[in-house]
Design an enzyme around this catalytic site. Structure first.
Site, PDB file in Angstrom:
ATOM      1  N   LYS A 180      36.172  45.041  37.250  1.00  6.12           N
ATOM      2  CA  LYS A 180      35.293  45.674  36.274  1.00  6.12           C
ATOM      3  C   LYS A 180      36.044  46.624  35.355  1.00  6.12           C
ATOM      4  O   LYS A 180      35.876  46.592  34.142  1.00  6.12           O
ATOM      5  CB  LYS A 180      34.208  46.469  37.009  1.00  6.12           C
ATOM      6  CG  LYS A 180      32.890  45.784  37.022  1.00  6.12           C
ATOM      7  CD  LYS A 180      31.777  46.665  37.542  1.00  6.12           C
ATOM      8  CE  LYS A 180      32.232  47.809  38.407  1.00  6.12           C
ATOM      9  NZ  LYS A 180      31.237  48.875  38.511  1.00  6.12           N
ATOM     10  N   ARG A 204      21.497  50.654  39.070  1.00  5.44           N
ATOM     11  CA  ARG A 204      21.795  50.099  40.394  1.00  5.44           C
ATOM     12  C   ARG A 204      20.564  49.489  41.044  1.00  5.44           C
ATOM     13  O   ARG A 204      20.683  48.813  42.058  1.00  5.44           O
ATOM     14  CB  ARG A 204      22.340  51.192  41.312  1.00  5.44           C
ATOM     15  CG  ARG A 204      23.772  51.583  40.998  1.00  5.44           C
ATOM     16  CD  ARG A 204      24.289  52.541  42.058  1.00  5.44           C
ATOM     17  NE  ARG A 204      25.510  53.201  41.617  1.00  5.44           N
ATOM     18  CZ  ARG A 204      26.717  52.649  41.725  1.00  5.44           C
ATOM     19  NH1 ARG A 204      26.858  51.468  42.272  1.00  5.44           N
ATOM     20  NH2 ARG A 204      27.777  53.295  41.295  1.00  5.44           N
ATOM     21  N   ARG A 250      44.214  54.569  48.826  1.00 10.70           N
ATOM     22  CA  ARG A 250      42.783  54.891  48.939  1.00 10.70           C
ATOM     23  C   ARG A 250      42.264  54.418  50.284  1.00 10.70           C
ATOM     24  O   ARG A 250      42.319  53.211  50.572  1.00 10.70           O
ATOM     25  CB  ARG A 250      42.019  54.154  47.827  1.00 10.70           C
ATOM     26  CG  ARG A 250      41.447  55.080  46.772  1.00 10.70           C
ATOM     27  CD  ARG A 250      40.869  54.298  45.642  1.00 10.70           C
ATOM     28  NE  ARG A 250      39.494  53.858  45.918  1.00 10.70           N
ATOM     29  CZ  ARG A 250      38.670  53.397  44.970  1.00 10.70           C
ATOM     30  NH1 ARG A 250      39.074  53.322  43.731  1.00 10.70           N
ATOM     31  NH2 ARG A 250      37.441  53.019  45.286  1.00 10.70           N
ATOM     32  N   ARG A 258      45.419  46.631  46.830  1.00 10.17           N
ATOM     33  CA  ARG A 258      45.252  47.861  46.056  1.00 10.17           C
ATOM     34  C   ARG A 258      45.371  49.070  46.985  1.00 10.17           C
ATOM     35  O   ARG A 258      45.995  50.076  46.636  1.00 10.17           O
ATOM     36  CB  ARG A 258      43.874  47.838  45.381  1.00 10.17           C
ATOM     37  CG  ARG A 258      43.656  48.930  44.378  1.00 10.17           C
ATOM     38  CD  ARG A 258      42.432  48.660  43.518  1.00 10.17           C
ATOM     39  NE  ARG A 258      41.205  49.154  44.161  1.00 10.17           N
ATOM     40  CZ  ARG A 258      39.995  49.080  43.607  1.00 10.17           C
ATOM     41  NH1 ARG A 258      39.828  48.476  42.432  1.00 10.17           N
ATOM     42  NH2 ARG A 258      38.946  49.565  44.213  1.00 10.17           N
ATOM     43  N   ARG A 262      30.828  47.540  51.974  1.00 15.16           N
ATOM     44  CA  ARG A 262      30.568  47.801  50.548  1.00 15.16           C
ATOM     45  C   ARG A 262      30.082  46.520  49.859  1.00 15.16           C
ATOM     46  O   ARG A 262      29.208  46.566  48.989  1.00 15.16           O
ATOM     47  CB  ARG A 262      31.837  48.329  49.852  1.00 15.16           C
ATOM     48  CG  ARG A 262      32.048  49.813  50.093  1.00 15.16           C
ATOM     49  CD  ARG A 262      33.512  50.200  50.043  1.00 15.16           C
ATOM     50  NE  ARG A 262      34.074  50.189  48.685  1.00 15.16           N
ATOM     51  CZ  ARG A 262      35.389  50.111  48.443  1.00 15.16           C
ATOM     52  NH1 ARG A 262      36.260  50.009  49.439  1.00 15.16           N
ATOM     53  NH2 ARG A 262      35.818  50.119  47.204  1.00 15.16           N
TER      54      ARG A 262
END
Ligand code: IMP
Ligand code: MG
Length: 371
Positions: A192, A267, A312, A306, A324
């Protein structure tokens, strides 16, 4: 619709409406000047058609002359007004009435008043066929005008865009390019961010990431930021109205935007409805909702990679990542239905080279521009 150079124009005034406005000014002036022989001074180039039709309507003895000034280049007043054709020399002691095609900022008028202030005319009046009262600086009173018009750029009936359009009998207004407002959604890792950056650049859009807007408002302790914080402090969700208000302020910061990319909002279907209401109130709408899709296995690999690079923690744990994904699927399913029912849902395959995916998005946006 017509095209002049690179711009499109759509009909604004019919020939008869223009001629009625001309006749109205001629009538008003004739009433005031019937016992005199005024000199009408047309301002070239724009006023040649107006002057011609005006004189045909003017029923009493009169003289005519012209001056030439120049201030516009393309769509905006440059502010530099030059004298290209000077004042007539027989105006001493006479009544002079300026005939302007259009008064916009009033800069040209200022220069005219200045020019005539150095002469000994008996009296000096200003008549303009069109008058953009919203942006006129108001320094001098406009004695006569044919028609007030909103602040838009017009062509035709003597008025030009880069010298074209003067010969049109009707008046046309500049057609603003169609706005493109997009909602972008996709699972974590779907690309995105990358694609939003591309869309933003390619179509000159404003990217509104709800997360960023939230953080900005809270960090800067804006009224809305404080309000949002008060809910969060109590452990409550921030109500949609507050979020919408923040988005609204973001949108209002960019009145000249070509469009917006909404990222991270809505959302839920309810939020989508709230967004629609808000946009409607601004005479805007969502044109497309783009869902960037990729299968979970692919996304999982991307995120883990990533996570390795960024460190992260939420990108390092397979379990958390799968959660998620599930969360996303559950929440966005109704949202997809909502936009699908409006015929606005575009599912884009998010697997492939970045350029390949970019090209798929290009196709979607190009399709929107054509309608
Ligand atoms: P001003 O000096 O800003 O009042 O602008 C006046 C001059 O700008 C006019 O005499 C026109 O030549 C030009 N102008 C102002 N608005 C328009 C428009 O909408 N279309 C074309 N020319 C315009
Ligand atoms: Mg002009």
């Amino acid at each position: 619709m017509i095209t002049l150079h690179d711009k499109q124009f759509k009909p604004f005034l019919k020939e008869q409406q223009i001629l009625d406005a001309v006749a109205k000014i001629a009538g008003d002036i004739a009433r005031d000047y019937k016992d005199q022989v005024p000199i009408f001074v047309g301002v070239l180039n724009g006023s040649f058609m107006f002057v011609s039709d005006f004189l045909k309507c003017y029923p009493h003895p009169c003289e005519v002359s012209f001056v030439k000034l120049s201030s516009y280049q393309g769509l905006t007043s440059t502010g530099i007004v030059e004298t290209l054709l000077d004042l007539p020399d027989n105006i001493e002691g006479r009544s002079v009435i300026i005939l302007e095609d259009i008064i916009d900022t009033g800069r040209t008028l200022q220069e005219l008043v200045h020019l005539f202030s150095e002469t000994n005319v008996k009296d000096f009046k200003i008549a303009s066929l069109f008058y953009k009262s919203e942006i006129y600086n108001g320094e001098y009173s406009i004695d006569y005008f044919g028609m007030e018009i909103p602040n838009k750029f017009i062509v035709g009936y003597g008025l030009d865009y880069l010298e074209l359009g003067r010969n049109l009998r009707e008046v046309y207004e500049l057609k603003k390019p169609k706005m493109i407002n997009l909602v972008l959604f996709g699972k974590p890792g779907a690309g995105k961010g990358t694609q939003a950056a591309f869309l933003k650049k390619a179509y000159n859009l404003i990217h509104i990431s709800t997360g960023d807007v939230f953080r900005y408002n809270i960090k800067n302790e804006t009224a809305l930021g404080k309000l949002a914080q008060s809910y969060m402090d109590k452990g409550d969700l921030v109500p949609d109205e507050v979020t919408i208000k923040m988005l609204q302020e973001e949108v209002e910061k960019h009145p000249e935007a070509n469009g917006f990319i909404f990222d991270g909002f809505p959302r839920t279907a309810m939020q989508a409805e709230a967004l629609d209401h808000f946009l409607e109130s601004k005479d805007m709408q969502i044109d497309a909702t783009i869902a960037l899709e990729a299968d979970d296995q692919e996304l999982l690999q991307r995120l883990l990679k990533r996570g390795e690079i960024s460190g992260r923690p939420d990108d390092q744990d397979e379990e958390k990542i799968r959660n998620r994904f599930a969360e996303y699927t559950k929440k966005t399913a109704p949202l997809r239905d909502y936009y699908k029912a409006q015929g606005k849902l575009h599912v884009v395959n998010g697997i492939g080279d970045i350029e390949e995916i970019t090209d798929r998005l290009h196709q979607v946006v190009k399709g929107l521009q054509e309608v």
